[in-house]
Design a protein around this motif. Sequence first.
Motif, PDB file in Angstrom:
ATOM      1  N   MET A   1       0.844  -1.200   0.000  1.00  0.00           N
ATOM      2  CA  MET A   1       0.000   0.000   0.000  1.00  0.00           C
ATOM      3  C   MET A   1       0.879   1.250   0.000  1.00  0.00           C
ATOM      4  SD  MET A   1      -2.810   1.718   0.060  1.00  0.00           S
ATOM      5  CE  MET A   1      -4.148   0.558   0.304  1.00  0.00           C
ATOM      6  N   ILE A   2       0.395   2.275  -0.671  1.00  0.00           N
ATOM      7  CA  ILE A   2       1.063   3.569  -0.685  1.00  0.00           C
ATOM      8  C   ILE A   2       0.375   4.480   0.320  1.00  0.00           C
ATOM      9  CG2 ILE A   2       1.721   5.559  -2.083  1.00  0.00           C
ATOM     10  CD1 ILE A   2       1.402   3.792  -4.557  1.00  0.00           C
ATOM     11  N   TYR A   3       1.172   5.164   1.123  1.00  0.00           N
ATOM     12  CA  TYR A   3       0.657   6.129   2.087  1.00  0.00           C
ATOM     13  C   TYR A   3       1.283   7.486   1.816  1.00  0.00           C
ATOM     14  CZ  TYR A   3      -0.849   1.992   4.705  1.00  0.00           C
ATOM     15  OH  TYR A   3      -1.440   0.811   5.072  1.00  0.00           O
ATOM     16  N   THR A   4       0.471   8.530   1.856  1.00  0.00           N
ATOM     17  CA  THR A   4       0.983   9.889   1.762  1.00  0.00           C
ATOM     18  C   THR A   4       0.655  10.619   3.053  1.00  0.00           C
ATOM     19  OG1 THR A   4      -1.035  10.837   0.784  1.00  0.00           O
ATOM     20  CG2 THR A   4       0.613   9.915  -0.732  1.00  0.00           C
ATOM     21  N   SER A  44      -1.549  11.802  -3.880  1.00  0.00           N
ATOM     22  CA  SER A  44      -2.597  10.778  -3.852  1.00  0.00           C
ATOM     23  C   SER A  44      -3.599  10.968  -4.981  1.00  0.00           C
ATOM     24  CB  SER A  44      -3.329  10.804  -2.500  1.00  0.00           C
ATOM     25  OG  SER A  44      -2.561  10.200  -1.487  1.00  0.00           O
ATOM     26  N   MET A  45      -3.953  12.224  -5.267  1.00  0.00           N
ATOM     27  CA  MET A  45      -4.917  12.509  -6.335  1.00  0.00           C
ATOM     28  C   MET A  45      -4.395  12.012  -7.689  1.00  0.00           C
ATOM     29  SD  MET A  45      -7.732  14.325  -5.420  1.00  0.00           S
ATOM     30  CE  MET A  45      -8.355  15.348  -4.079  1.00  0.00           C
ATOM     31  N   VAL A  46      -3.127  12.294  -7.977  1.00  0.00           N
ATOM     32  CA  VAL A  46      -2.570  11.899  -9.269  1.00  0.00           C
ATOM     33  C   VAL A  46      -2.329  10.395  -9.315  1.00  0.00           C
ATOM     34  CG1 VAL A  46      -0.677  12.257 -10.902  1.00  0.00           C
ATOM     35  CG2 VAL A  46      -1.617  14.202  -9.639  1.00  0.00           C
ATOM     36  N   LEU A  47      -1.927   9.795  -8.207  1.00  0.00           N
ATOM     37  CA  LEU A  47      -1.811   8.335  -8.162  1.00  0.00           C
ATOM     38  C   LEU A  47      -3.152   7.686  -8.503  1.00  0.00           C
ATOM     39  CD1 LEU A  47       0.367   7.762  -4.958  1.00  0.00           C
ATOM     40  CD2 LEU A  47       1.039   7.250  -7.318  1.00  0.00           C
ATOM     41  N   SER A  48      -4.235   8.242  -7.972  1.00  0.00           N
ATOM     42  CA  SER A  48      -5.564   7.712  -8.255  1.00  0.00           C
ATOM     43  C   SER A  48      -5.879   7.792  -9.745  1.00  0.00           C
ATOM     44  CB  SER A  48      -6.613   8.469  -7.447  1.00  0.00           C
ATOM     45  OG  SER A  48      -7.907   7.975  -7.679  1.00  0.00           O
ATOM     46  N   LYS A  53      -4.012   2.873  -5.855  1.00  0.00           N
ATOM     47  CA  LYS A  53      -4.663   3.245  -4.605  1.00  0.00           C
ATOM     48  C   LYS A  53      -3.632   3.750  -3.608  1.00  0.00           C
ATOM     49  CE  LYS A  53      -8.405   2.471  -3.426  1.00  0.00           C
ATOM     50  NZ  LYS A  53      -9.608   3.340  -3.399  1.00  0.00           N
ATOM     51  N   SER A  54      -4.043   4.709  -2.793  1.00  0.00           N
ATOM     52  CA  SER A  54      -3.197   5.178  -1.713  1.00  0.00           C
ATOM     53  C   SER A  54      -4.080   5.597  -0.551  1.00  0.00           C
ATOM     54  CB  SER A  54      -2.319   6.349  -2.158  1.00  0.00           C
ATOM     55  OG  SER A  54      -3.096   7.500  -2.439  1.00  0.00           O
ATOM     56  N   THR A  55      -3.472   5.692   0.614  1.00  0.00           N
ATOM     57  CA  THR A  55      -4.164   6.186   1.800  1.00  0.00           C
ATOM     58  C   THR A  55      -3.534   7.506   2.210  1.00  0.00           C
ATOM     59  OG1 THR A  55      -4.699   3.957   2.585  1.00  0.00           O
ATOM     60  CG2 THR A  55      -4.744   5.729   4.212  1.00  0.00           C
ATOM     61  N   ALA A  56      -4.366   8.537   2.342  1.00  0.00           N
ATOM     62  CA  ALA A  56      -3.882   9.861   2.728  1.00  0.00           C
ATOM     63  C   ALA A  56      -3.974  10.017   4.242  1.00  0.00           C
ATOM     64  CB  ALA A  56      -4.705  10.947   2.037  1.00  0.00           C
ATOM     65  N   LEU A  57      -2.837  10.318   4.842  1.00  0.00           N
ATOM     66  CA  LEU A  57      -2.745  10.562   6.279  1.00  0.00           C
ATOM     67  C   LEU A  57      -2.464  12.035   6.525  1.00  0.00           C
ATOM     68  CD1 LEU A  57      -0.424   7.550   7.092  1.00  0.00           C
ATOM     69  CD2 LEU A  57      -2.815   7.692   7.735  1.00  0.00           C
ATOM     70  N   LYS A 124       2.171   1.066  12.019  1.00  0.00           N
ATOM     71  CA  LYS A 124       1.523  -0.149  11.520  1.00  0.00           C
ATOM     72  C   LYS A 124       1.904  -0.470  10.077  1.00  0.00           C
ATOM     73  CE  LYS A 124      -2.466   0.205  14.638  1.00  0.00           C
ATOM     74  NZ  LYS A 124      -1.919   1.264  15.477  1.00  0.00           N
ATOM     75  N   LEU A 125       2.693   0.397   9.425  1.00  0.00           N
ATOM     76  CA  LEU A 125       3.151   0.105   8.071  1.00  0.00           C
ATOM     77  C   LEU A 125       4.036  -1.130   8.084  1.00  0.00           C
ATOM     78  CD1 LEU A 125       2.058   3.005   7.659  1.00  0.00           C
ATOM     79  CD2 LEU A 125       3.969   3.405   6.121  1.00  0.00           C
ATOM     80  N   VAL A 126       4.018  -1.874   6.972  1.00  0.00           N
ATOM     81  CA  VAL A 126       4.741  -3.145   6.917  1.00  0.00           C
ATOM     82  C   VAL A 126       5.655  -3.177   5.699  1.00  0.00           C
ATOM     83  CG1 VAL A 126       2.897  -4.371   8.128  1.00  0.00           C
ATOM     84  CG2 VAL A 126       2.866  -4.255   5.629  1.00  0.00           C
ATOM     85  N   LYS A 127       6.469  -4.206   5.639  1.00  0.00           N
ATOM     86  CA  LYS A 127       7.418  -4.384   4.547  1.00  0.00           C
ATOM     87  C   LYS A 127       6.704  -4.321   3.202  1.00  0.00           C
ATOM     88  CE  LYS A 127      10.989  -7.544   2.830  1.00  0.00           C
ATOM     89  NZ  LYS A 127      11.694  -8.826   3.059  1.00  0.00           N
ATOM     90  N   GLY A 128       7.287  -3.560   2.276  1.00  0.00           N
ATOM     91  CA  GLY A 128       6.709  -3.404   0.949  1.00  0.00           C
ATOM     92  C   GLY A 128       5.832  -2.184   0.796  1.00  0.00           C
ATOM     93  N   ASP A 129       5.401  -1.577   1.910  1.00  0.00           N
ATOM     94  CA  ASP A 129       4.623  -0.347   1.831  1.00  0.00           C
ATOM     95  C   ASP A 129       5.502   0.805   1.340  1.00  0.00           C
ATOM     96  OD1 ASP A 129       2.265  -1.486   2.687  1.00  0.00           O
ATOM     97  OD2 ASP A 129       2.530  -0.920   4.789  1.00  0.00           O
TER      98      ASP A 129
END
Length: 301
Positions: A1-4, A44-48, A53-57, A124-129
């Motif tokens: 997962m991608i997080y911004t 996140s907007m441009v990734l979409s 998919k991404s999660t905005a924090l 809580k982020l994990v390997k590969g994020d």
Amino acid sequence: MIYTVTFNPAIDYVVRMEKDLLPGMTNRSSSEEVYYGGKGINVSMVLSELGLKSTALGFIAGFTGRAIDEGCKEAGIDTDFIQLKEGISRINVKLKATEETEINAQGPKIDEAAQKELFDRLSKLVKGDVLILAGSIPNSLPDDVYEKILSMLDGKGIEFVVDATKDLLTNVLKYHPFLIKPNNFELGEIVGKVLNTDDEIYEGALKLQEMGARNVLISMAGDGAMLVDEEGKRYRIGVPKGTVRNSVGAGDSMVAGFVAGYMKEKDYGTALKMGTAAGSATAFSDGLAKAADIEKLYSTL
């Protein structure tokens, strides 16, 4: 997962005027637009748009914060914002006529409990994020917040992308971010000299790699961009033809395009082309780039 992460999101209220602003007078607009922004949200907007998919924090507050959250969700972005108890998220006013005038608000105060909540969620982020940190930080956060985040997550197999300036950037290089994106002027400030040629820019990028960066993407506005990958290979690209209408979010779009291009193809040349196309598509638009415009420009590079 991608997080911004966007520490200080904003509603950008764009007011277009046929004549320049007359201070002390009643001014009339010709049109208005509303965008939900902040550098991480822009990414996140441009990734979409590019199908990722991404999660905005980040932190939001008040009725404007709720509007930002709803706007992001409507754009297909997952959100996990922290709702602050006091204040309102920023409304930035951007007046566009013959000249452009901006009024950027300060934003709400972020207390220690909210800061801890963000760190708890990031833990809580994990390997590969993939974690994308972009932009400046508000006054209510410590100057070393980027460094603290990467220190906490170091060694967990998370890919870091950092788009920041000066100490915010250099202080995290020891955590070996996958990608950093200074422009040529910011790179020159870091290495302490004006960079006039491609060779000088390349040497500057190598210095950042010596400090720990893996891939260095240098944007150069109308002169295109350069990528120095983690093996020291240099890639150079120009910009597609078009009329610049908007500079807001172009750098964020380049980051999103690069990340999307690399995640899809695992090829740095492709990533550079996609980043350049996305950044240019935003520059040639009134708002952030749309998928069709990105693909059209990509085909010309």
